[in-house]
Scaffold this active site. Structure first.
Site, PDB file in Angstrom:
ATOM      1  N   ASP A  18     -24.198  40.668 -37.215  1.00 37.31           N
ATOM      2  CA  ASP A  18     -24.542  39.941 -38.445  1.00 37.31           C
ATOM      3  C   ASP A  18     -25.072  40.905 -39.506  1.00 37.31           C
ATOM      4  OD1 ASP A  18     -24.877  37.781 -40.079  1.00 37.31           O
ATOM      5  OD2 ASP A  18     -26.733  37.090 -39.148  1.00 37.31           O
ATOM      6  N   GLY A  19     -24.847  40.539 -40.748  1.00 37.88           N
ATOM      7  CA  GLY A  19     -25.457  41.280 -41.858  1.00 37.88           C
ATOM      8  C   GLY A  19     -24.476  42.084 -42.706  1.00 37.88           C
ATOM      9  N   ARG A  22     -24.762  40.904 -46.494  1.00 40.59           N
ATOM     10  CA  ARG A  22     -25.991  41.368 -47.159  1.00 40.59           C
ATOM     11  C   ARG A  22     -25.952  42.873 -47.392  1.00 40.59           C
ATOM     12  NH1 ARG A  22     -29.811  38.693 -43.070  1.00 40.59           N
ATOM     13  NH2 ARG A  22     -27.794  38.123 -42.181  1.00 40.59           N
ATOM     14  N   HIS A  35     -17.763  44.059 -44.377  1.00 36.72           N
ATOM     15  CA  HIS A  35     -16.994  43.817 -43.148  1.00 36.72           C
ATOM     16  C   HIS A  35     -16.224  45.085 -42.727  1.00 36.72           C
ATOM     17  CE1 HIS A  35     -18.196  39.711 -43.231  1.00 36.72           C
ATOM     18  NE2 HIS A  35     -17.476  39.375 -44.275  1.00 36.72           N
ATOM     19  N   ASN A  66     -16.859  30.020 -39.243  1.00 35.68           N
ATOM     20  CA  ASN A  66     -16.622  30.965 -40.338  1.00 35.68           C
ATOM     21  C   ASN A  66     -15.485  30.538 -41.285  1.00 35.68           C
ATOM     22  OD1 ASN A  66     -17.500  33.928 -38.390  1.00 35.68           O
ATOM     23  ND2 ASN A  66     -18.747  32.780 -39.839  1.00 35.68           N
ATOM     24  N   TRP A  67     -14.678  29.549 -40.856  1.00 35.80           N
ATOM     25  CA  TRP A  67     -13.614  29.055 -41.764  1.00 35.80           C
ATOM     26  C   TRP A  67     -14.218  28.416 -43.006  1.00 35.80           C
ATOM     27  CZ3 TRP A  67      -8.903  30.678 -40.512  1.00 35.80           C
ATOM     28  CH2 TRP A  67      -8.608  30.915 -39.153  1.00 35.80           C
ATOM     29  N   ARG A  69     -16.227  29.695 -44.988  1.00 31.92           N
ATOM     30  CA  ARG A  69     -16.452  30.698 -46.047  1.00 31.92           C
ATOM     31  C   ARG A  69     -15.339  30.585 -47.101  1.00 31.92           C
ATOM     32  NH1 ARG A  69     -19.493  35.814 -43.443  1.00 31.92           N
ATOM     33  NH2 ARG A  69     -20.894  34.552 -42.205  1.00 31.92           N
ATOM     34  N   ARG A 186     -28.501  40.527 -31.498  1.00 36.16           N
ATOM     35  CA  ARG A 186     -28.100  40.039 -32.815  1.00 36.16           C
ATOM     36  C   ARG A 186     -28.750  40.921 -33.869  1.00 36.16           C
ATOM     37  NH1 ARG A 186     -27.113  34.188 -35.170  1.00 36.16           N
ATOM     38  NH2 ARG A 186     -26.501  34.812 -37.252  1.00 36.16           N
ATOM     39  N   GLU A 205     -30.939  38.341 -21.542  1.00 36.38           N
ATOM     40  CA  GLU A 205     -32.067  38.796 -22.352  1.00 36.38           C
ATOM     41  C   GLU A 205     -31.564  38.860 -23.798  1.00 36.38           C
ATOM     42  OE1 GLU A 205     -35.119  39.640 -21.052  1.00 36.38           O
ATOM     43  OE2 GLU A 205     -34.365  38.979 -19.113  1.00 36.38           O
TER      44      GLU A 205
END
Ligand code: FPP
Length: 240
Positions: A18-19, A22, A35, A66-67, A69, A186, A205
């Site tokens: 993720d990220g 941003r 991406h 995600n579709w 978007r 994540r 974990e």
């Protein structure tokens, strides 16, 4: 190196990358640039796995949500997946990586699914890192598809409902060939699992890392693995 196979490495690591958006926005660039930068990190982390004792790596590339978007971001991601797979097929094979995909292929275009099939077929006998790419994947969707297949088997008389226990459903999941993840990472500071490997992560974990995915280096991966090595996993039991 801060982590190594001798340091109780997790056999299966799953990553929510993720990220990217941003990361690009912070630089005043379009989200797709993030991406693309994220795809470079995928390569770096896959290549680190053999040295670090990670046998299975599963990455969340595109979720069933995600579709939602913009069309331009979804289109750009699909083009990136095609480009990545065609550019990396030979290299992954030479590096002895076995690649498989999980998720529902029905909504993916034929060119992409052809590339996915080719990569899976070419690397099927490889014995190095098992890389699983979750593409149009959602944990609930996977359980629903698995349940449908299971119900068909019951209706066809191939499965006795009385025999169903917690080892039955996993045989119908996309991940049938995978051990459960030991560690789910994540990036980007969000502490949620977003429909990723819901059934399979029952005893995983978790590590929630602030770093945005395009900045997640091999060195940081090693640190996370080293922290994992110090965790006390009891799987619901009491330590002897
Ligand atoms: C989440 O970041 C990331 C994605 C939805 C796409 C993940 C894709 C890659 C890392 C590209 C390459 C992958 C492969 C397998 C070639 P985000 O866009 O939600 O970031 P944000 O939360 O900052 O907006």
């Amino acid at each position: 190196m801060t982590s190594s196979p001798e340091h109780n490495a997790p056999c299966h690591v799953a990553i929510i990358m993720d990220g990217n958006g941003r990361w690009a926005q912070q630089k005043g660039r379009p989200r797709l640039i993030g991406h693309h930068a994220g795809a470079k990190r995928v390569q770096e982390i896959v290549e680190a796995c053999p040295d670090l004792g990670v046998k299975y790596l599963t990455i969340f590339a595109f979720s069933t949500e995600n579709w939602k978007r913009t069309q331009s971001e979804v289109g750009g991601l699909m083009r990136l997946f095609k480009r990545f797979i065609s550019a990396k097929t030979q290299e992954l094979h030479q590096k002895n990586v076995r690649v498989r995909f999980i998720g529902d292929r029905v909504r993916l275009d034929d060119r992409l699914t052809d590339l996915m099939d080719t990569l899976e077929l070419l690397t099927a006998d490889n014995t190095g890192t098992h890389l699983t790419i979750a593409l149009n994947y959602g944990g609930r969707d996977e359980v629903a598809r698995a349940t449908k297949r299971l119900a068909y088997d019951v209706a066809a008389g191939k499965l006795d409902p009385k025999s169903i226990d917690d080892e039955t459903l996993p045989k119908y999941l996309d991940t049938i060939y995978l051990p459960d993840p030991d560690l789910v990472i994540r990036t980007s500071g969000e502490a949620r699992i977003s429909n990723f490997l819901l059934w399979q992560s029952a005893y995983a974990e978790y590590e929630f890392i602030d770093t945005l995915w395009p900045d997640f280096t091999r060195a940081e991966f090693e640190k996370v693995l080293s922290r994992f090595g110090r965790r006390d996993r009891r799987f619901g039991a009491v330590k002897a």
